[in-house]
Design an enzyme around this catalytic site. Structure first.
Site, PDB file in Angstrom:
ATOM      1  N   CYS A  71       0.933  -1.173  -0.096  1.00  0.00           N
ATOM      2  CA  CYS A  71       0.231  -0.080  -0.232  1.00  0.00           C
ATOM      3  C   CYS A  71       0.897   1.643   0.310  1.00  0.00           C
ATOM      4  CB  CYS A  71      -0.899  -0.111   1.390  1.00  0.00           C
ATOM      5  SG  CYS A  71      -0.476  -0.009   2.956  1.00  0.00           S
ATOM      6  N   GLU A  93      -2.305   0.476  -4.385  1.00  0.00           N
ATOM      7  CA  GLU A  93      -1.764  -0.530  -4.170  1.00  0.00           C
ATOM      8  C   GLU A  93      -1.293  -1.255  -5.438  1.00  0.00           C
ATOM      9  OE1 GLU A  93      -2.182  -3.104  -0.980  1.00  0.00           O
ATOM     10  OE2 GLU A  93      -3.542  -1.707  -0.223  1.00  0.00           O
TER      11      GLU A  93
END
Length: 408
Positions: A363, A398
């Site tokens: 992330c 992501e």
């Protein structure tokens, strides 16, 4: 005359609150516009590439200045009307003023630039992928409030943009799921009625689960990913955009299994999201997690979904391969660490174990690229880079990087 600057303000190259006219060239990975005056870098939040803006400087660092946007003099053709009246004031979103296709394009570009500048790696980045649901997608929000005063709670919401402590009142959030926004007014009212029960400020949980909202951190929440059902504690980590999870986990599965590996190790497995969605493509799966609570939920989820080829063990990420007996040449490893990335010790033992391929999910592409450099030095080569936009209208994304063990 400019207002009196803070004590530590450095008055060069601009005075405190001096207004400048500047052309914006790019966006940082934090979502701010970047321009240059005589080669000097100036950051201007909420400005867009191609725009000419007026900005007010509030800080000069050693090699750049920071400013606030005062006025857009020449707007970008990609500028659109934000979907939230609090955009620009609330610190939650950075890109609501940018057309969505350009949001995806900039996120793709930023991953490539991070690899180039942080790791000296130039590699093609696939176009950032998104789900069709770009609003009302978040299944969890955590607004907060400060200590009540005189028996009253003040703003309930999120940090105001550019501040470290001031909370902005947020009565509705257009990136939160409809279920959450439906329940939010009553939850806020309930908190205000109980103001005297709070001796300090607090963080409030709103987790959408099966068409209701859970506010108890220790309650059980449920999420569905394809035909699988996951349960976990409402306050624990689980990916917060359920609309993209089938495509996201499907892609990870495809990358992990592409080389014909028979075995899978899922480090940082949590409650089993990747272990269980990928289990059908492998003979055996070993999920490893530092939290025994999460590990127990992973076991329960495996049993509930009748998945018998996935086992879960509690171990430190720095020692997970001590208990793995899979042959490395036939093993793929999936890693999905927290935002801070992996430790050097973890990567050292991963390289020593030597799986045939590594699928690294992150992330925070900045810490991912930092770790990519160490993996590259350890004999792994990039085979694929795929960003996913799990968080439309924000700077977050992501990124899935697939690495193959170089043949010796």
């Amino acid at each position: 005359m400019f207002p009196r600057p803070p004590k530590k303000f450095v008055p060069t190259p601009f005075e405190y609150h001096q207004e400048i006219e500047i052309t914006i060239d790019a966006l940082t990975n934090l979502g701010a516009g970047v321009g240059r005056i005589d080669g000097w870098v100036v950051f201007v939040p909420f400005s867009l590439p191609g725009e000419i803006v007026r900005a007010r400087v509030y800080r000069n660092d050693k090699n750049c200045s920071h400013s606030d946007l005062v006025e857009v003099l020449v707007p970008s053709p990609d500028r659109i009307e934000p979907g939230c009246p609090l955009f620009g004031v609330c610190g939650g979103c950075q890109y609501q003023h940018l057309s969505y296709d350009k949001q995806l394009a900039w996120k793709t570009r930023q991953v490539g630039e991070l690899m180039k500048h942080m790791a000296a790696i130039i590699y093609p980045v696939n176009d950032c992928l998104s789900s069709e649901q770009t609003w009302n997608y978040r299944s969890k929000i955590t607004p907060h409030f400060d200590q009540p005063r005189n028996g009253e709670i003040g703003p309930i919401g999120f940090l105001a943009n550019g501040t470290r402590s001031r909370i902005l009142d947020v009565p509705q959030c257009p990136i939160a799921m409809d279920t959450i926004n439906r329940e939010l007014p009553a939850i806020r009212e309930g908190l205000r009625k109980r103001a005297n029960s709070f001796k300090r400020g607090a963080t409030v949980l709103l987790r959408a689960t099966e068409d209701r909202v859970e506010t108890d951190f220790k309650a059980v929440a449920t999420e569905h990913v394809g035909d699988l059902k996951f349960q976990f504690l409402a306050g624990d980590f689980f990916q917060n955009n359920p609309f993209i999870l089938p495509a996201f986990t499907g892609y990870v599965s495809k990358q992990a299994a592409a080389g014909g590996a028979k075995f899978l190790v899922d480090a940082y497995c949590g409650s089993g999201l990747f272990s269980l969605t990928l289990a059908r493509d492998f003979e055996q799966v070993a999920g490893v997690e530092v939290s025994e609570t999460s590990c127990e939920w992973a076991r329960k989820n495996a049993a509930a979904n009748k998945i018998s080829n996935a086992k879960f063990l509690t171990a430190s990420a720095e020692a997970i391969f001590d208990s793995i007996s899979f042959p490395a040449a036939e093993t793929a490893v999936v890693i999905d660490p927290p935002r801070k990335g992996c430790t050097p010790e973890f990567i050292d033992q991963l390289v020593k174990f030597g799986p045939s391929r590594v699928v690294y999910i992150s992330c925070d592409p900045a810490t991912q690229v930092r770790d990519l450099k160490q993996l590259s030095e350890g004999g792994y080569q990039l085979a694929d880079v795929q960003p996913f936009d799990l968080f439309p209208h924000t700077r977050h994304l992501e990124c899935v990087m697939t690495l193959l063990k170089a043949s010796s």
